[in-house]
Design a protein around this motif. Structure first.
Motif, PDB file in Angstrom:
ATOM      1  N   PRO A  25      12.795  34.578 -24.233  1.00 11.27           N
ATOM      2  CA  PRO A  25      14.173  34.435 -24.717  1.00 11.27           C
ATOM      3  C   PRO A  25      14.182  33.713 -26.075  1.00 11.27           C
ATOM      4  O   PRO A  25      13.299  32.902 -26.351  1.00 11.27           O
ATOM      5  N   PHE A  26      15.130  34.024 -26.913  1.00 12.38           N
ATOM      6  CA  PHE A  26      15.205  33.327 -28.213  1.00 12.38           C
ATOM      7  C   PHE A  26      16.655  33.103 -28.620  1.00 12.38           C
ATOM      8  O   PHE A  26      17.553  33.812 -28.172  1.00 12.38           O
ATOM      9  N   MET A  27      16.829  32.092 -29.484  1.00 19.11           N
ATOM     10  CA  MET A  27      18.171  31.730 -29.966  1.00 19.11           C
ATOM     11  C   MET A  27      18.596  32.682 -31.076  1.00 19.11           C
ATOM     12  O   MET A  27      17.778  33.084 -31.888  1.00 19.11           O
ATOM     13  N   VAL A  84      21.673  32.807 -26.638  1.00 16.99           N
ATOM     14  CA  VAL A  84      20.268  33.096 -26.371  1.00 16.99           C
ATOM     15  C   VAL A  84      20.166  34.551 -25.952  1.00 16.99           C
ATOM     16  O   VAL A  84      20.942  35.008 -25.108  1.00 16.99           O
ATOM     17  N   PRO A 124      41.092  15.627 -28.884  1.00 14.20           N
ATOM     18  CA  PRO A 124      41.434  16.932 -28.331  1.00 14.20           C
ATOM     19  C   PRO A 124      41.737  16.927 -26.836  1.00 14.20           C
ATOM     20  O   PRO A 124      42.298  17.892 -26.337  1.00 14.20           O
ATOM     21  N   GLY A 125      41.396  15.872 -26.130  1.00 13.00           N
ATOM     22  CA  GLY A 125      41.614  15.873 -24.683  1.00 13.00           C
ATOM     23  C   GLY A 125      40.440  16.497 -23.962  1.00 13.00           C
ATOM     24  O   GLY A 125      39.478  16.930 -24.585  1.00 13.00           O
ATOM     25  N   ASP A 126      40.520  16.540 -22.630  1.00 11.23           N
ATOM     26  CA  ASP A 126      39.384  17.004 -21.839  1.00 11.23           C
ATOM     27  C   ASP A 126      39.451  18.486 -21.545  1.00 11.23           C
ATOM     28  O   ASP A 126      40.516  19.030 -21.293  1.00 11.23           O
ATOM     29  N   GLY A 127      38.308  19.115 -21.558  1.00 16.13           N
ATOM     30  CA  GLY A 127      38.208  20.511 -21.149  1.00 16.13           C
ATOM     31  C   GLY A 127      38.369  21.483 -22.298  1.00 16.13           C
ATOM     32  O   GLY A 127      38.887  21.134 -23.371  1.00 16.13           O
ATOM     33  N   GLN A 151      22.030  30.417 -16.163  1.00 16.30           N
ATOM     34  CA  GLN A 151      23.379  30.231 -15.628  1.00 16.30           C
ATOM     35  C   GLN A 151      23.416  29.107 -14.590  1.00 16.30           C
ATOM     36  O   GLN A 151      24.316  28.291 -14.607  1.00 16.30           O
ATOM     37  N   GLY A 172      32.698  18.995 -22.650  1.00 15.30           N
ATOM     38  CA  GLY A 172      34.132  19.166 -22.874  1.00 15.30           C
ATOM     39  C   GLY A 172      34.956  17.943 -22.534  1.00 15.30           C
ATOM     40  O   GLY A 172      36.166  17.921 -22.729  1.00 15.30           O
ATOM     41  N   GLY A 194      23.191  35.288 -23.626  1.00 15.51           N
ATOM     42  CA  GLY A 194      23.773  34.137 -22.935  1.00 15.51           C
ATOM     43  C   GLY A 194      24.021  34.412 -21.462  1.00 15.51           C
ATOM     44  O   GLY A 194      24.998  33.938 -20.886  1.00 15.51           O
ATOM     45  N   GLY A 195      23.148  35.194 -20.849  1.00 14.91           N
ATOM     46  CA  GLY A 195      23.265  35.449 -19.418  1.00 14.91           C
ATOM     47  C   GLY A 195      24.177  36.614 -19.058  1.00 14.91           C
ATOM     48  O   GLY A 195      24.276  36.988 -17.892  1.00 14.91           O
ATOM     49  N   GLU A 217      17.918  37.326 -24.105  1.00 11.95           N
ATOM     50  CA  GLU A 217      16.769  37.480 -23.207  1.00 11.95           C
ATOM     51  C   GLU A 217      16.357  38.944 -23.215  1.00 11.95           C
ATOM     52  O   GLU A 217      16.975  39.760 -22.554  1.00 11.95           O
ATOM     53  N   ASN A 242      29.032  30.692 -26.907  1.00 16.26           N
ATOM     54  CA  ASN A 242      29.262  29.289 -27.282  1.00 16.26           C
ATOM     55  C   ASN A 242      29.641  29.190 -28.744  1.00 16.26           C
ATOM     56  O   ASN A 242      28.894  29.626 -29.601  1.00 16.26           O
ATOM     57  N   ILE A 301      15.212  26.745 -23.718  1.00 15.66           N
ATOM     58  CA  ILE A 301      14.287  27.001 -24.828  1.00 15.66           C
ATOM     59  C   ILE A 301      14.024  25.684 -25.539  1.00 15.66           C
ATOM     60  O   ILE A 301      14.953  24.951 -25.870  1.00 15.66           O
TER      61      ILE A 301
END
Lengths: 404, 436
Positions: free
Chosen positions: B116-118, B106, B235-238, A67, A155, B178-179, B108, B224, A258
């Motif tokens: 950790p693995f994908m 990911v 698409p623009g920002d963000g 994070q 982004g 993912g945390g 954990e 994600n 990773i």
């Protein structure tokens, strides 16, 4: 010459057998010519250069999951670590791997505006080490300088001030004089300007089946995204030794990410063209087996017709025909049968090609290949008939006097 | 009589073993090549969800650029924008509807030394599990309230459950993805529809995902997104701008029990697009599509050109092999003219002769078919080794294929035997007997 008519009339008395062989020859020619043609198209694609120093390159993916991960600092550290490693020539972060199948494309145009059509181009986000790392050949203009390289936050959708494009892309944008691309402005996203500052000889896009595969651009960006790739070029011959070392080095230097898919460029190429390779191998085995079957068919039927004519042949021999005359009888007969099959086969090959062209958008076949097929089948026919013809020639004149 | 004819056939095949071997090999090669390519085509075009394929519909809306169509053939984009898909989801006009996208994260695992693995993930709404009939070992999918409340719940594949929890019932436990911590609500058994009809955007023969999470977590950026994304407008920002953009990256499926429901849903889609046109979107002509599973796979032409070309070539190859067999059978049967003449003189009718020689052809066919099966199996092994995981799951011989190979071999060899047999039966006994 008188003999030709004789052989022809004899042939007509056994139409069906001759016809079967002709049809086999025709189909063999049809398949052979088109299969070789398909193989040639694929081989030509496989032989295109990617523009990279493939033998000494490998890549890996860097997936960040922690994070709190300071990306700018960590990326600089990673690159510094890689570039200092003994045996590494250079290394970069990149958004996509050439010919790997997955990547990013955009459109470029030479004038801004919504209603002007653009030319598709593969985008590689790299820093000023890209040309050295990938082994590209800069043929005009200059490389990025370290100050050109900007950060691209995740982004964000803007574009930097400069770009380096491939010669193929320059030719597509400036068809009259590709060198005039240097110093010219191209527009991305309809109206965002990019100054073209360099041209590299070649660098293939990620998609090998795309008709614009030679059109790529480099933009000076470092990416702040959770997933990116590194490409690493080693000194010649040291790639395999360095791959595990670097994987370990990166994995241990920071536990918040990773490191996976450590892959050589050779393997990427092999994967990329695996389908092509497979089709070519299958097609070549088809051609070989087909030729054998047709050959055996010719042997079988010739043996049969010789067995039936044993007495005739004996009689001819008794009346003074030489062994060579007997042999040439069957060889000429085969020549006639082959000719008929070949005429049908050329028509078949062209029709199959027309179908392939219209159904699968292949290009039309070239005439040399058809000529090659014709010669090949005459040779196969003659070779196959050789053994039966020799056997016929060995029939002794005394056979004429025996019954049945 | 049949067994007598079989014995005669056996004797004749053994006596001319060279000729017979060539014929059997030729038929075997022809059948083997055809069955290899037919199998690949058959498995590529298989129905991945037979009991429901006619009620599951993929939704396509033409939200593309007014200047050029999304595809050269004028068909709409294969995927939907976030705006449109979330609207259709909230409208709830179908019996069931499902919004989904590819994602990755990911994991954990807890414990020392566990790295950790994908994992590949699917972000989908609750109805995914019931619409596509996923087989659960433990627990079940989440319910709609989990979607609405953006709960961090997850369904695991059995492999991931094995890897993280040692295969035990993990429902109710939590897992760090993912945390963030996610609560396991279900574990599914092996589920890998081929073709991967519910999302073919990155490959029609890809594996199904390893974990499933609520789609609503995408907007929260708790997972994600990934996969094929196409935009015709910048698409623009963000991330918020991306969600509002004209980029297509979502798969949307509806379940419609009958033709009437389909008609109604299509009018609903058309009305929606008309509404959007007023807002300046959907500038292209009305071009919305509802295709059921097989229509969708057909439209997307997931059977590769290479596979079709190979199949065409292999059928031509089979024809060559059969012509070869016809020729050799003809040679063989005509060579037996004296024997046939003798049998006829002794009172054998044409009918008995005909059955005898057809049975002989049939025997050669059966032998060729069996050899063909062996060649087909070898061919599929070869294809598998050449293509590797690119054609995973597409190189197995099933009972249908085995039976069709034998049937094809027998039918073709009997057809091949017809003319030679007919010629054999037309032998004039008097002529043959004279020359004896």
């Amino acid at each position: 010459m008188q003999e030709l008519g004789l052989i022809f009339r004899a042939l007509l008395r056994n139409k069906v057998g001759a016809l079967l062989i002709s049809l086999q020859i025709a189909l063999t020619l049809t398949i052979m010519v088109n299969a070789i043609f398909m193989m040639q198209e694929r081989s030509a694609q496989m032989q295109r250069s990617s523009g990279l120093d493939e033998a000494n390159l490998f890549h890996l993916s860097n997936t960040i999951f922690a994070q709190e991960y300071n990306q700018p600092v960590n990326l600089e550290n990673d690159l510094a670590l890689l570039r200092q490693t003994d045996g590494v020539v250079d290394a970069i972060q990149i958004n996509a791997i050439p010919i790997s199948g997955g990547g990013w494309s955009m459109g470029l145009k030479t004038e801004p505006g919504d209603d002007i059509s653009s030319t598709g181009v593969a985008v590689y986000m790299v820093d000023d080490h890209a040309i050295n790392t990938l082994g590209l050949e800069l043929i005009a203009g200059e490389n990025f300088s370290p100050t050109d390289v900007e950060w691209r936050p995740s982004g964000k959708n803007s574009w930097p001030a400069k770009t380096i494009i491939t010669q193929a892309m320059a030719e597509a944008l400036f068809p009259d004089d590709w060198q005039s691309a240097i110093g010219a402005t191209a527009y991305i996203n309809n109206n965002e300007p990019l100054l073209i500052t360099g041209i590299v000889k070649s660098l293939q896009a990620p998609w090998n089946g795309w008709d614009g595969v030679e059109r790529s651009m480099l933009v000076p960006y470092k990416m702040e995204s959770s997933g990116s790739r590194f490409m690493i070029r080693t000194q010649p011959g040291r790639r395999d030794e360095l791959m595990p070392i670097i994987e370990k080095l990166l994995s241990e230097s920071n536990k918040g990410r990773i490191i996976r898919r450590v892959t050589t460029m050779d393997e990427t190429r092999e994967r990329s063209y695996r389908g092509h390779n497979a089709v070519n191998k299958i097609l070549s085995s088809v051609i070989v087996v087909l030729t054998l079957i047709t050959g055996f068919g010719i042997v079988g039927l010739a043996m049969f017709s010789i067995n039936r004519r044993t007495k005739q042949i004996g009689t001819r021999r008794a009346l003074g025909a030489t062994q060579w005359q007997i042999m040439s009888f069957f060889m000429i007969e085969n020549l006639m049968i082959s000719s008929f099959g070949i005429i049908l086969g050329v028509a078949g090959a062209v029709s199959l090609n027309i179908w392939l062209v219209s159904t699968f958008s292949l290009s039309p076949i070239n005439i040399n290949l058809i000529l090659f097929g014709i010669v090949a089948l005459y040779i196969i026919g003659q070779i196959s008939v050789l053994y039966p013809a020799r056997k016929a020639a060995m029939i002794s004149p005394a056979t004429a006097t025996r019954t049945a | 009589m049949f067994s007598y004819y079989l014995r005669l056939a056996w004797i004749s095949i053994i006596k001319h073993w060279g000729l017979s071997l060539v014929m059997i090999t030729a038929i075997g090669l022809g059948i083997g090549a055809s069955m290899t390519t037919v199998t690949v085509n058959y498995l590529m075009s298989a129905n991945p969800i037979p009991h429901k394929s006619s009620v599951l519909y993929n939704v396509q809306l033409d939200s593309w650029d007014i200047n050029e169509p999304a595809n050269d053939d004028g068909s709409p984009p294969e995927q939907l924008t976030y705006r449109d898909a979330t609207y259709l989801m909230s409208a709830k006009k179908a019996f069931r509807q499902n919004i989904q996208a590819q994602a990755h994260s990911v994991i954990e695992p807890e414990g020392d030394g566990a790295l950790p693995f994908m994992v590949s993930a699917r972000a989908n709404s609750a109805s995914f599990f019931s619409m596509f009939d996923l087989p659960f070992i433990y627990g079940s999918g989440w319910d709609q309230s989990a979607d609405d409340n953006k709960e961090q719940v997850v369904v695991l594949s059995s492999e991931i459950n094995q890897r993280v929890f040692g295969g035990e019932d993990s429902v109710g436990k939590s897992i760090k993805i993912g945390g963030n911590y996610f609560k396991v609500v279900g574990v599914i058994d092996y589920w890998n529809p081929t073709p991967k009809f519910y999302d073919i955007s990155t490959g029609a023969f890809d594996d199904s995902e390893e974990i499933f999470v609520p789609f609503s977590l995408i907007a929260e950026e708790k997972i994600n997104r990934s996969g094929n994304t196409s935009c015709w407008k910048p698409p623009g920002d963000g991330f918020q701008a991306f969600l509002n953009s004209e980029c297509v990256w979502l798969q949307f499926w509806v379940e419609l029990p009958n033709e009437q429901a389909k008609e109604e849903y299509l009018s609903f889609l058309n009305a929606y697009v008309e509404e959007q046109k007023a807002l300046g979107r959907f500038e292209r002509p009305l071009n919305n599509r509802l295709n059921n599973v097989m229509q969708w796979l057909e439209q997307q032409q997931i059977v590769s050109d290479d596979a079709v070309m190979m199949m065409t070539m292999s059928f031509m190859f089979l024809v060559v092999c059969l012509l070869n067999t016809v020729g050799l059978l003809l040679a063989k049967f005509i060579g037996k003219a004296p024997e046939i003449g003798l049998r006829q003189a002794l009172g054998a009718s044409r009918r008995t002769l005909f059955s005898q020689y057809i049975i002989e052809s049939g025997c050669i066919g059966v032998a060729g078919g069996l050899l063909g099966l062996l060649f087909a199996w070898l061919g599929l092994q070869g294809i598998e080794s050449l293509y590797g995981d690119m054609l995973k799951g597409l190189t197995g011989l099933d009972t249908t294929m085995i039976v069709s190979a034998i049937v094809l071999a027998v039918i073709t060899s009997i057809i091949a035997g017809l003319y030679p047999t007919w010629r054999a039966c037309n032998v004039q006994p008097s002529q043959q007997l004279k020359s004896q």
